[in-house]
Design an enzyme around this catalytic site. Sequence first.
Site, short mmCIF file in Angstrom:
data_model
loop_
_atom_site.label_atom_id
_atom_site.label_comp_id
_atom_site.label_asym_id
_atom_site.label_seq_id
_atom_site.Cartn_x
_atom_site.Cartn_y
_atom_site.Cartn_z
N CYS A 107 -25.39 -12.92 -20.97
CA CYS A 107 -25.26 -14.34 -20.52
C CYS A 107 -26.09 -14.71 -19.27
O CYS A 107 -25.96 -15.71 -18.76
CB CYS A 107 -23.72 -14.45 -20.24
SG CYS A 107 -23.16 -13.32 -18.54
N CYS B 84 -18.22 -13.08 -20.06
CA CYS B 84 -19.33 -13.08 -20.55
C CYS B 84 -19.36 -14.00 -21.82
O CYS B 84 -20.18 -14.94 -22.21
CB CYS B 84 -20.09 -11.86 -21.17
SG CYS B 84 -21.37 -11.64 -21.50
N GLY C 132 0.82 -1.21 0.03
CA GLY C 132 0.03 -0.01 -0.09
C GLY C 132 0.87 1.12 -0.05
O GLY C 132 0.34 2.48 -0.13
#
Lengths: 256, 227, 292
Positions: free
Chosen positions: C242, C270, C31
């Site tokens: 889908c 998809c 981070g």
Amino acid sequence: MTPLLQVKGVTKRYGARLGCGDVSFDLWPGEVMGIVGESGSGKSTLLSCLAGHLSPDAGEVIFDTRAEGPRDVLTMSEPARRMLGRTDWAFVHQNPRDGLRMGVSAGANVGERLMAVGARHYGQIREQAVDWLGRVEIAADRVDDRPRAFSGGMQQRLQIARNLVTGPRLVFMDEPTGGLDVSVQARLLDLLRGLVREMGLSAIIVTHDLAVVRLLADRLMVMKGGHVVETGLTDQVLDDPQHGYTQLLVSSVLQV
Amino acid sequence: MIELSDVSKSFVLHNQGDAVIPVMAGAALSVAPGECVALVGNSGAGKSTLMRMIYGNYLAGGGAIRVGDVDVARAEPREILRMRREVLGYVSQFLRVVPRVPTLDVVAEPVLAAGGSHAEAEARARDLLARLNVPERLWTLSPTTFSGGEQQRVNIARGFAHLFPAMLLDEPTASLDATNRAVVLALIAEAKARGAAIVGIFHDAEARAQVCDREVDVSGFAPAQAA
Amino acid sequence: MTETAYNFAYLDEQTKRMIRRAILKGVAIPGYQVPFASREMPMPYGWGTGGVQVTAACLTPADTLKVIDQGADDTTNAVSIRKFFQRTAQVAVTEHTEEASLIQTRHRIPETPLAEGQILVYQVPIPEPLRFLEPRETETRKMHALEEYGLMHVKLYEDIAHNGEISTAYAYPVQVEGRYVMDPSPIPKFDNPRLESAAVQLFGAGREQRIYAIPPYTQVVSLDFEDYPFEASKADHPCDLCGCATSYLDEVIVDDAGGRMFVCSDTDFCSTRRAEGHRGRLSGEDLAEELA
């Protein structure tokens, strides 16, 4: 009882020029001390040294911390000092724009210090913000307005609310009524007096306005050329000044 | 309660050739609880100066000024402040207040400062303002706009709000009508009765005779004039 | 100029080493924004120069690269970056998330869970989450160093005060391993839970010259209030192609009458589902063919 703040031999130089020299005093809990003097007398330099915005060349600034008792803030680690600055200390700037976040709402300005010390409940933060706006006489329906939309006096009151919300014990004020017109000043002074008494605050107020210190300060410190030339009870210093400079200062005030 | 010994005072005017003006020397005074002492002497003899030194408003040049357990001539500012909050009240001739503060709060403030509750402070303020005939419709207004007489009565109410064990009164009956003058004299008598030690300046000879137990001529404290 | 005139993956070896050092530091301090000497790349800022440099530093000839932009493999940004590395590094490319060893992404995390060994590289426009409230870089660095993160909640407070809810929908701030507050790049907050991943996640900001990282299995917490908890929201529809009810959706306007459809933003996810036989509201075979 221990003093809340013990200042010992604080000295700050700017190259060859003296900012403030060998300043020492004790501030007791609940006491309000005024520092007066002309521009360049070193009063703002001293305030910055005490509040940790400037590091003095010599001296000690010993604060009676809640957790560990008296500690020299100048030798504290920076995180500890900044934590102090968010919790036990407050700093009211002359220009509210220096002390506020102008881009976020009044509520967020007041809430920031709460969130900085770990508050994570929106409803409670907001409740406290509204409560504090009320205490500085700002209507609750202004809580989501940005300070830009406020008058100068309101901005200054908002700055005070933002500073006092975490229940500090020591407040530094730099010309808190400086930019305000006279009627607004009076209202602010009245408010400050009430808060100081109710919260048992100690305060150090830097100003060149003798009327302000007469109303707010218990004690007075007069500075000239970086040095303290006279100290004492506010009304005693103003009514029976001992030092030549103080006599000049007092006699220079226009009577109305 | 109030003990002065060998108190002296001179003013040094640094901006006028460091002129030294001695105004008082060897002043002594002793006031017991329940006693009221009047300071007398010609105008300029130093009655007000002495009173201001007792209050800590003027810095004593030398000697000792004991009020209760505090030596005002040597005490730290915070000790004097505590003394003013708890022990020694002062009714000056002029009202000095923060603008915008309602009369009721002005009068109640000394009670709060001495640690009293809000309820107690307000009750006391109401009682005194009523006795001093300040119209109730004015209580929520700031006294800064009042007439001289009204301001003086607010000032007296404020001075008597907290039950100080010692008091300084500077012309408390000046510019008052007969009715209110009687109220003030009654207040002084009540303070004496509860054991307050009082030092006052009264030009009003009749009032002085009524409440004062003895007089002290301040002229006797004039410094020896250098030839 | 011939392809062989370029060093492998465009950048010279010294530069890649410099970037790898920054990446390693970033992985070691999850981070934390590591400064690096960002290079001029043959594409404008805003087109993923930070991500491209990180990808260039990580690629080996054996890697298989996938590039997506908002979840899609076939948009200009994705196509040009993919072509760039095909040409300068001759690496294999793929559109299938499972097949890729390194995925560079703009604004999405693939729907298919990532596995150990995979690297996900994010393109980051503004790495500093505190910037909008505190413009001074000197001050924000100090705030990170001292863990003074109250200001981040001021932003969320403002959201609720003005909109009645935390309206921040993308680039939603997170705290990494209980320490640094981090901008996850402008991914939708729907993707935030998937920042806790088995893959290595690297973030590159070219213009801002910062690299940061989330190592595998690192705790990533989205900031919130007790009474306004974080919610990974998405459009309340299934995919019209889908039929998937759990994937992140794009809204597509399909005609001049305001007709619209919702489709998976992750095109690979998809099409894979459709190949497996899943069908949505509008997936008559023709439409599916046309849009695929």
